[in-house]
Design a protein around this motif. Sequence first.
Motif, PDB file in Angstrom:
ATOM      1  N   UNK A 253       0.859  -1.177   0.000  1.00 54.51           N
ATOM      2  CA  UNK A 253       0.000   0.000   0.000  1.00 54.51           C
ATOM      3  C   UNK A 253       0.897   1.229   0.000  1.00 54.51           C
ATOM      4  N   UNK A 254       0.460   2.288  -0.709  1.00 52.85           N
ATOM      5  CA  UNK A 254       1.286   3.487  -0.846  1.00 52.85           C
ATOM      6  C   UNK A 254       0.452   4.738  -0.631  1.00 52.85           C
ATOM      7  N   UNK A 255       1.081   5.758  -0.060  1.00 47.87           N
ATOM      8  CA  UNK A 255       0.449   7.057   0.155  1.00 47.87           C
ATOM      9  C   UNK A 255       1.417   8.143  -0.297  1.00 47.87           C
ATOM     10  N   UNK A 256       0.887   9.224  -0.888  1.00 45.38           N
ATOM     11  CA  UNK A 256       1.715  10.325  -1.369  1.00 45.38           C
ATOM     12  C   UNK A 256       1.383  11.597  -0.616  1.00 45.38           C
ATOM     13  N   UNK A 257       2.391  12.403  -0.360  1.00 51.03           N
ATOM     14  CA  UNK A 257       2.212  13.727   0.234  1.00 51.03           C
ATOM     15  C   UNK A 257       3.134  14.699  -0.480  1.00 51.03           C
ATOM     16  N   UNK A 258       2.636  15.905  -0.703  1.00 53.47           N
ATOM     17  CA  UNK A 258       3.488  16.965  -1.237  1.00 53.47           C
ATOM     18  C   UNK A 258       3.435  18.110  -0.243  1.00 53.47           C
TER      19      UNK A 258
END
Length: 171
Positions: free
Chosen positions: A23-28
Amino acid sequence: MGALKGNQSGLLTAVSATFQPQETSFQINKGHGRIEKRTVSISQDLTVIPDFPGLKTLIRVESERHVYRANIIEFSTETRYYVTSLTETAACLAQRIRGYWGVENKVHYVRDVTQGEDACRIRTVGLVQSWAIARNFALNLYRDHGFQNMAQAQRLAGFSCSILKDIFRAC
């Protein structure tokens, strides 16, 4: 939750070599002249990991950072690994990791830099704890009275005892 470093007898090597994200999550994040993209991936496949009591989730944080300084763009990447006994989602674990830095910046950094804790030469066991309590108490007083800048608050309190009396009267 703990960051993996090179001192865990092969655990970092095993995790980095065999990590398969589930599972992957992105943040900028933008601010302070930089843009940072974080990719937080988790894996609960522990079959190739040496025995590690309580371990449930492996976490990989990949950071791409663009720093803008004087018309120059610096680009860097970094990969960090964490282990935890939690079984939360990648997004929740990303928030936990990010939240840790909030504590680091609001408490530890201020105590180290503004209050000079690292430069303090007190080594007597009871005094070390007493001074830590006093430093935290001062920070809490400053924050309770609306100060955002702890260095400014400390300077103002150091100018005169009347400012400290006003702070204590308000309590």
